[in-house]
Motif scaffolding. Structure first.
Motif, PDB file in Angstrom:
ATOM      1  N   GLY A   1       0.821  -1.206   0.000  1.00 16.01           N
ATOM      2  CA  GLY A   1       0.000   0.000   0.000  1.00 16.01           C
ATOM      3  C   GLY A   1       0.858   1.260   0.000  1.00 16.01           C
ATOM      4  O   GLY A   1       0.554   2.233   0.701  1.00 16.01           O
ATOM      5  N   ALA A   2       1.923   1.221  -0.800  1.00 16.30           N
ATOM      6  CA  ALA A   2       2.858   2.346  -0.859  1.00 16.30           C
ATOM      7  C   ALA A   2       2.867   2.938  -2.262  1.00 16.30           C
ATOM      8  O   ALA A   2       2.182   2.459  -3.159  1.00 16.30           O
ATOM      9  N   ARG A   3       3.683   3.999  -2.417  1.00 15.15           N
ATOM     10  CA  ARG A   3       3.845   4.563  -3.767  1.00 15.15           C
ATOM     11  C   ARG A   3       5.153   4.038  -4.338  1.00 15.15           C
ATOM     12  O   ARG A   3       5.960   3.463  -3.632  1.00 15.15           O
ATOM     13  N   THR A   4       5.393   4.377  -5.582  1.00 13.47           N
ATOM     14  CA  THR A   4       6.662   3.995  -6.185  1.00 13.47           C
ATOM     15  C   THR A   4       7.270   5.199  -6.897  1.00 13.47           C
ATOM     16  O   THR A   4       6.552   6.120  -7.296  1.00 13.47           O
ATOM     17  N   GLY A   5       8.591   5.186  -7.003  1.00 18.41           N
ATOM     18  CA  GLY A   5       9.271   6.293  -7.674  1.00 18.41           C
ATOM     19  C   GLY A   5      10.659   5.878  -8.093  1.00 18.41           C
ATOM     20  O   GLY A   5      11.060   4.729  -7.889  1.00 18.41           O
ATOM     21  N   THR A   6      11.381   6.819  -8.675  1.00 18.71           N
ATOM     22  CA  THR A   6      12.772   6.546  -9.053  1.00 18.71           C
ATOM     23  C   THR A   6      13.634   6.593  -7.783  1.00 18.71           C
ATOM     24  O   THR A   6      13.178   6.997  -6.705  1.00 18.71           O
ATOM     25  N   TRP A   7      14.908   6.204  -7.930  1.00 19.97           N
ATOM     26  CA  TRP A   7      15.827   6.320  -6.776  1.00 19.97           C
ATOM     27  C   TRP A   7      15.758   7.738  -6.218  1.00 19.97           C
ATOM     28  O   TRP A   7      15.666   7.943  -5.009  1.00 19.97           O
ATOM     29  N   ARG A   8      15.850   8.695  -7.112  1.00 17.47           N
ATOM     30  CA  ARG A   8      15.921  10.093  -6.686  1.00 17.47           C
ATOM     31  C   ARG A   8      14.614  10.535  -6.022  1.00 17.47           C
ATOM     32  O   ARG A   8      14.620  11.246  -5.010  1.00 17.47           O
ATOM     33  N   GLU A   9      13.496  10.101  -6.611  1.00 22.44           N
ATOM     34  CA  GLU A   9      12.193  10.486  -6.029  1.00 22.44           C
ATOM     35  C   GLU A   9      12.019   9.897  -4.630  1.00 22.44           C
ATOM     36  O   GLU A   9      11.530  10.569  -3.718  1.00 22.44           O
ATOM     37  N   ALA A  10      12.436   8.636  -4.449  1.00 22.94           N
ATOM     38  CA  ALA A  10      12.300   8.016  -3.122  1.00 22.94           C
ATOM     39  C   ALA A  10      13.208   8.711  -2.112  1.00 22.94           C
ATOM     40  O   ALA A  10      12.818   8.932  -0.959  1.00 22.94           O
ATOM     41  N   ALA A  11      14.410   9.066  -2.557  1.00 22.85           N
ATOM     42  CA  ALA A  11      15.349   9.737  -1.647  1.00 22.85           C
ATOM     43  C   ALA A  11      14.820  11.110  -1.250  1.00 22.85           C
ATOM     44  O   ALA A  11      14.940  11.524  -0.090  1.00 22.85           O
ATOM     45  N   ASP A  12      14.231  11.808  -2.205  1.00 25.42           N
ATOM     46  CA  ASP A  12      13.699  13.150  -1.911  1.00 25.42           C
ATOM     47  C   ASP A  12      12.427  13.072  -1.075  1.00 25.42           C
ATOM     48  O   ASP A  12      12.139  13.955  -0.277  1.00 25.42           O
ATOM     49  N   PHE A  13      11.663  11.994  -1.259  1.00 24.57           N
ATOM     50  CA  PHE A  13      10.370  11.832  -0.587  1.00 24.57           C
ATOM     51  C   PHE A  13      10.535  11.612   0.921  1.00 24.57           C
ATOM     52  O   PHE A  13       9.790  12.149   1.746  1.00 24.57           O
ATOM     53  N   GLY A  14      11.530  10.798   1.291  1.00 24.66           N
ATOM     54  CA  GLY A  14      11.611  10.332   2.673  1.00 24.66           C
ATOM     55  C   GLY A  14      12.209  11.347   3.640  1.00 24.66           C
ATOM     56  O   GLY A  14      13.217  11.980   3.336  1.00 24.66           O
TER      57      GLY A  14
END
Ligand SMILES: NC(=O)c1ccc[n+]([C@@H]2O[C@H](COP(=O)([O-])OP(=O)(O)OC[C@H]3O[C@@H](n4cnc5c(N)ncnc54)[C@H](OP(=O)(O)O)[C@@H]3O)[C@@H](O)[C@H]2O)c1
Length: 214
Positions: A44-57
Motif C-alpha cells: 500500500g505504498a507509492r513507487t518512484g525513481t531512486w531520486r524520487e524516493a530519496a527526496d520523498f523520505g
C-alpha cells in the motif's frame, strides 16, 4: 513519517511492510520498476525513481546489495538532511568483513552522502525475523542496536523500531557501526555453521561476573 526505500528486495519488503502497516507513508524504488511497483502495491505504498524516493523520505532505507550501494546512492542524489538507515552486511567468503579493520561500510556510506544522517541498524537479523509481528522471542521484544551520530536521526529510527514491536538499544556513535557489522559476520557464521549464536552470551546478571560471587 515519510519513508523512501532504495531497493525492492527482501529487506525493503520486510521493513517497508512493517512501517506501512504502522501508518507511515512509504515510497519504494528499485532498478526494476515493475518489481518496485509490485512491492509498493503489496504494502500500500507509492513507487518512484531512486531520486524520487530519496527526496520523498524524511527517513530513507538503504536496502541494496553491497556491490551496488554506491552506484544507487549516486543516482539517489545528496540526501540532504535525510535520515539514512544502512542495513548492509558487506561480507567476504568465510564470514569476513570486506571493509578494512578500523572502519565500516556505514562510515563509507556516510562519506559518500555527507549531508545525510546515517544510522546503522537492522543488520543483525534475517529478513524473516523483521517480518514477524512482532519480532519477539520468549515473550521479550527483540532488541535492535542503533549506531549513529545525530540525536534526532536516532530518535526517528527508535520510533520506527518501536513501531514494529521491537526495542531500540544504543550502540553508540557511527564510529561503532563496524562493531555491528562485525557482530553480524560473527553470528551469521555461527548460525550457518549450525551453532546457536544466541547461546554464546550469558544473562545480563553475569555481565560483571557471577552474581553469587559479588
Ligand atoms: N536478507 C536479509 O536477511 C538481510 C538481513 C540483514 C541485512 N541485509 C542486508 O540488506 C541489504 C539488502 O538485502 P536483501 O536481502 O534485501 O537483498 P535482495 O533481496 O537481493 O534485494 C537487494 C536490492 O538491491 C538491488 N540491486 C542488486 N544489484 C543491483 C544493482 N547492480 N543496481 C541496482 N540495484 C541493485 C536489487 O534489485 P533487483 O530486485 O532488481 O535484483 C534489490 O532491489 C543487503 O545489503 C544485505 O546485506 C539483508
Amino acid at each position: 513519517m515519510r519513508i523512501g526505500i532504495l531497493g525492492s528486495g527482501n529487506m525493503a519488503d520486510a521493513l517497508g511492510t512493517q512501517w506501512a502497516r504502522a501508518g507511515h507513508d512509504v515510497m519504494v524504488s528499485g532498478r526494476d520498476p515493475g518489481r518496485a511497483a509490485a512491492l509498493a502495491d503489496r504494502m500500500g505504498a507509492r513507487t518512484g525513481t531512486w531520486r524520487e524516493a530519496a527526496d520523498f523520505g524524511d527517513v530513507v532505507l538503504l536496502a541494496i546489495r553491497d556491490h551496488a550501494v554506491f552506484d544507487v546512492l549516486r543516482e539517489a542524489g545528496p540526501l540532504d538532511g535525510r535520515v539514512l538507515i544502512d542495513v548492509t552486511n558487506s561480507l567476504a567468503p568465510g564470514f569476513r568483513l570486506k571493509e578494512p579493520a578500523g572502519t565500516s561500510f556505514a562510515e563509507r556510506v556516510a562519506a559518500a552522502v555527507p549531508r545525510a544522517r546515517v544510522v546503522k541498524a537492522f543488520n543483525l537479523c534475517h529478513e524473516d525475523v523483521w517480518r514477524m509481528t512482532p519480532p519477539a522471542f520468549d515473550g521479550a521484544p527483540l532488541a535492535v542496536p542503533l549506531a549513529g551520530d545525530d540525536a534526532d536521526a536516532l530518535a526517528m529510527v527508535e520510533t520506527l523500531v518501536r513501531d514494529m514491536g521491537c526495542e531500540p538499544v544504543s550502540a553508540g556513535p557511527l564510529d561503532r557501526a563496524g562493531l555491528l557489522e562485525a557482530a553480524a559476520a560473527l553470528v551469521i557464521g555461527l548460525w550457518l555453521g549450525g551453532a546457536d549464536a544466541r547461546a554464546i552470551l550469558p544473562p545480563v546478571e553475569y555481565a560483571s561476573g557471577a552474581p553469587a560471587r559479588r
